[in-house]
Design a protein around this motif. Structure first.
Motif, PDB file in Angstrom:
ATOM      1  N   LYS A  75     107.733  18.971  39.149  1.00 36.94           N
ATOM      2  CA  LYS A  75     106.971  18.864  37.864  1.00 36.94           C
ATOM      3  C   LYS A  75     105.536  19.445  38.082  1.00 36.94           C
ATOM      4  O   LYS A  75     105.248  20.173  37.262  1.00 36.94           O
ATOM      5  CB  LYS A  75     106.819  17.605  37.361  1.00 36.94           C
ATOM      6  N   ILE A 133     125.439  16.013  35.232  1.00 35.95           N
ATOM      7  CA  ILE A 133     124.272  15.694  34.490  1.00 35.95           C
ATOM      8  C   ILE A 133     123.462  16.599  33.933  1.00 35.95           C
ATOM      9  O   ILE A 133     123.027  17.799  34.641  1.00 35.95           O
ATOM     10  CB  ILE A 133     123.283  14.845  35.492  1.00 35.95           C
ATOM     11  N   GLN A 158     118.379   9.747  32.364  1.00 37.87           N
ATOM     12  CA  GLN A 158     119.361   9.971  33.314  1.00 37.87           C
ATOM     13  C   GLN A 158     119.579   8.901  34.456  1.00 37.87           C
ATOM     14  O   GLN A 158     120.672   8.680  34.853  1.00 37.87           O
ATOM     15  CB  GLN A 158     119.097  11.490  33.753  1.00 37.87           C
ATOM     16  N   GLU A 208     106.024  23.251  38.248  1.00 39.31           N
ATOM     17  CA  GLU A 208     106.513  23.812  36.913  1.00 39.31           C
ATOM     18  C   GLU A 208     105.284  23.978  35.895  1.00 39.31           C
ATOM     19  O   GLU A 208     105.398  25.031  35.374  1.00 39.31           O
ATOM     20  CB  GLU A 208     107.502  22.837  36.599  1.00 39.31           C
ATOM     21  N   ALA A 217     109.495  20.922  30.570  1.00 36.13           N
ATOM     22  CA  ALA A 217     109.531  19.961  31.612  1.00 36.13           C
ATOM     23  C   ALA A 217     110.274  18.850  31.381  1.00 36.13           C
ATOM     24  O   ALA A 217     109.759  18.117  30.370  1.00 36.13           O
ATOM     25  CB  ALA A 217     108.143  19.603  32.244  1.00 36.13           C
ATOM     26  N   SER A 218     111.115  18.554  31.809  1.00 35.65           N
ATOM     27  CA  SER A 218     111.887  17.016  31.510  1.00 35.65           C
ATOM     28  C   SER A 218     111.286  15.925  32.058  1.00 35.65           C
ATOM     29  O   SER A 218     110.814  15.773  33.346  1.00 35.65           O
ATOM     30  CB  SER A 218     113.504  17.315  32.141  1.00 35.65           C
ATOM     31  N   VAL A 250     118.871  26.531  30.118  1.00 32.20           N
ATOM     32  CA  VAL A 250     118.920  27.803  30.875  1.00 32.20           C
ATOM     33  C   VAL A 250     120.487  28.290  30.888  1.00 32.20           C
ATOM     34  O   VAL A 250     121.433  27.744  31.300  1.00 32.20           O
ATOM     35  CB  VAL A 250     118.642  27.761  32.437  1.00 32.20           C
ATOM     36  N   GLN A 280     120.319  17.536  30.621  1.00 31.77           N
ATOM     37  CA  GLN A 280     119.712  17.094  29.236  1.00 31.77           C
ATOM     38  C   GLN A 280     120.280  17.783  28.101  1.00 31.77           C
ATOM     39  O   GLN A 280     120.780  17.326  27.141  1.00 31.77           O
ATOM     40  CB  GLN A 280     118.264  17.267  29.632  1.00 31.77           C
ATOM     41  N   SER A 281     120.172  19.131  28.353  1.00 43.09           N
ATOM     42  CA  SER A 281     120.560  19.844  27.303  1.00 43.09           C
ATOM     43  C   SER A 281     122.143  20.018  26.904  1.00 43.09           C
ATOM     44  O   SER A 281     122.643  20.047  25.896  1.00 43.09           O
ATOM     45  CB  SER A 281     120.062  21.334  27.373  1.00 43.09           C
TER      46      SER A 281
HETATM   47  C1  F6R Z   1     112.519  20.507  35.226  1.00 39.80           C
HETATM   48  C2  F6R Z   1     113.438  20.935  34.216  1.00 39.80           C
HETATM   49  C3  F6R Z   1     114.709  21.745  34.778  1.00 39.80           C
HETATM   50  C4  F6R Z   1     115.962  21.057  34.283  1.00 39.80           C
HETATM   51  C5  F6R Z   1     117.135  21.909  34.790  1.00 39.80           C
HETATM   52  C6  F6R Z   1     118.497  21.364  34.131  1.00 39.80           C
HETATM   53  O1  F6R Z   1     111.573  19.824  34.525  1.00 39.80           O
HETATM   54  O2  F6R Z   1     113.540  20.476  33.154  1.00 39.80           O
HETATM   55  O3  F6R Z   1     114.712  21.567  36.227  1.00 39.80           O
HETATM   56  O4  F6R Z   1     116.088  19.823  34.803  1.00 39.80           O
HETATM   57  O5  F6R Z   1     116.905  23.250  34.166  1.00 39.80           O
HETATM   58  O6  F6R Z   1     118.639  21.224  32.775  1.00 39.80           O
HETATM   59  P1  F6R Z   1     119.374  20.450  31.857  1.00 39.80           P
HETATM   60  O7  F6R Z   1     119.238  18.959  32.206  1.00 39.80           O
HETATM   61  O8  F6R Z   1     119.368  20.438  30.471  1.00 39.80           O
HETATM   62  O9  F6R Z   1     120.802  20.810  32.491  1.00 39.80           O
END
Ligand code: F6R
Length: 369
Positions: free
Chosen positions: A242, A102, A163, A245, A155-156, A366, A104-105
């Motif tokens: 959150k 999983i 997800q 962060e 922050a996600s 990251v 996001q990026s």
């Molecule tokens: C917290 C946050 C991070 C991401 C983590 C994974 O708000 O955004 O903990 O969830 O760095 O990032 P992705 O989902 O892009 O792999």
């Protein structure tokens, strides 16, 4: 662009209903989940002996929520592991292991390396990702995209609810293939999932102001604890992450059942504690246990902020504040209870004069290990 919003984070939290709705769209047929991208994988799902979810940070908490649904509905054992731990311990990977990543990026290096590692050792890999054509989905055998839209704030938020939505869809898709739940239960859960966007919108409309006000009153607090049980447990962890962060306040999440095994020692007069209370309708046992946890911490002077479903009066005598979420099935409470926690973190960071979109020391994606 930000439009009329004070921050990208505020805009993105307001987009949580659409993030869920867009992730569901096109994946329901005749009251059952059919994810077109997974067409042709029935044999793989039928033969899956174990699912290993790998992710980092918030995405890993979404994975922990997903575990409850995958096990309950698809009846497959699930482990959730941080991507950066997974690769360095000589993990056991059989041919029957399906690795679900999983991200996001889709570019998180720790997660990418874990996916490659699993693939090289013969596991099948499926990626849940929010970014079309990113590296992790390209390195995976299959992909289920979340359709939260671009997320700009570090922050996600909306990606997190998307997800969880994708994981619930995956669980129901696999459950259909494996015939592990009845058509009636499948249809009931589909209806519950489809009702979530309007319920999130309801929370944004009715609880946002009070939650933000609460955050402003608490601007000087030094530590906040979060308790939850069942899917509320990873949601408590998300609420704590959150907050630390973006507001730089010490925060910790616990499984409510762990309280008496240690964390209750932290409770002293005035300590703010968020408690996510499971619905009394589905399991009065779980509900009552959490209510007695609330009594225990209240007796030690905690300032208790309860997140509970509308109409749950049992929490009233012991709560300093009650934030209400609409009625939902037990799995779906996760998607609702997290909304006030996102609003709270944003409100507290704002009250402290911080830039909620660009917290110190953090990057959106990251790309180093
Ligand atoms: C917290 C946050 C991070 C991401 C983590 C994974 O708000 O955004 O903990 O969830 O760095 O990032 P992705 O989902 O892009 O792999």
């Amino acid at each position: 662009e930000k439009g009329g919003w004070s921050s990208f984070m505020a805009k993105e939290v307001s987009e949580e209903p659409e993030a869920v709705a867009n992730t569901i769209r096109g994946r329901i047929h005749d009251s059952a989940v059919v994810i077109p991208e997974l067409d042709g994988l029935d044999e793989l799902f039928a033969g899956t002996e174990r699912i290993l979810v790998i992710a980092c940070g918030t995405a890993a908490y979404a994975g922990q929520v997903g575990k409850y649904a995958l096990e309950k509905w698809a009846r497959v054992p699930v482990d959730v592991e941080l991507a950066h731990e997974f690769r360095y311990r000589d993990p056991v990977l059989s041919a029957g292991t399906l690795v679900v990543s999983i991200s996001q990026s889709g570019e998180t290096m720790d997660t990418l390396m874990a996916v490659k590692y699993a693939r090289e050792r013969g596991a099948k890999t499926l990626s849940i990702c929010n970014t079309q054509g990113a590296t992790i989905p390209r390195e995976s055998d299959a992909v289920v995209y979340t359709h939260a839209g671009p997320e700009v704030a570090v922050a996600s938020t909306k990606a997190f609810v998307a997800q969880i939505t994708a994981l619930y869809l995956l669980a129901l898709h696999i459950a259909r293939v494996r015939d592990s739940i009845s058509a009636a239960d499948q249809a009931r859960h589909v209806a519950e999932l489809e009702a979530v966007p309007a319920k999130i919108a309801h929370i944004l409309e009715h609880e946002q102001e009070r939650t933000t006000q609460l955050a402003h009153w608490m601007a000087d607090t030094r530590s906040v604890l979060f308790l939850g049980r069942h899917v509320g447990f990873p949601i408590a962890l998300e609420g704590a992450l959150k907050l630390k962060e973006i507001s730089y306040i010490h925060a910790e999440g616990f499984a409510a059942g762990e309280l008496k095994h240690g964390p209750i020692a932290l409770i002293e007069p005035g300590q703010p504690v968020f408690v996510i209370v499971p619905s009394p309708r589905e399991s009065s046992l779980l509900h009552d246990k959490v209510v007695s946890n609330i009594q225990e911490i209240r007796a030690r002077g905690a300032r208790v902020i309860v997140i509970a479903e509308a109409g749950d009066a049992a929490v009233l005598p012991f709560a300093d504040e009650v934030l209400r979420i609409p009625l939902a099935g037990p799995m779906f409470e996760a998607l609702l209870a997290v909304v006030p926690l996102h609003i709270f973190a944003m409100g507290l960071a704002t009250a402290r004069g911080l830039d909620v979109d660009q917290p110190r020391n953090l990057a959106k994606s990251v790309t180093v290990e």
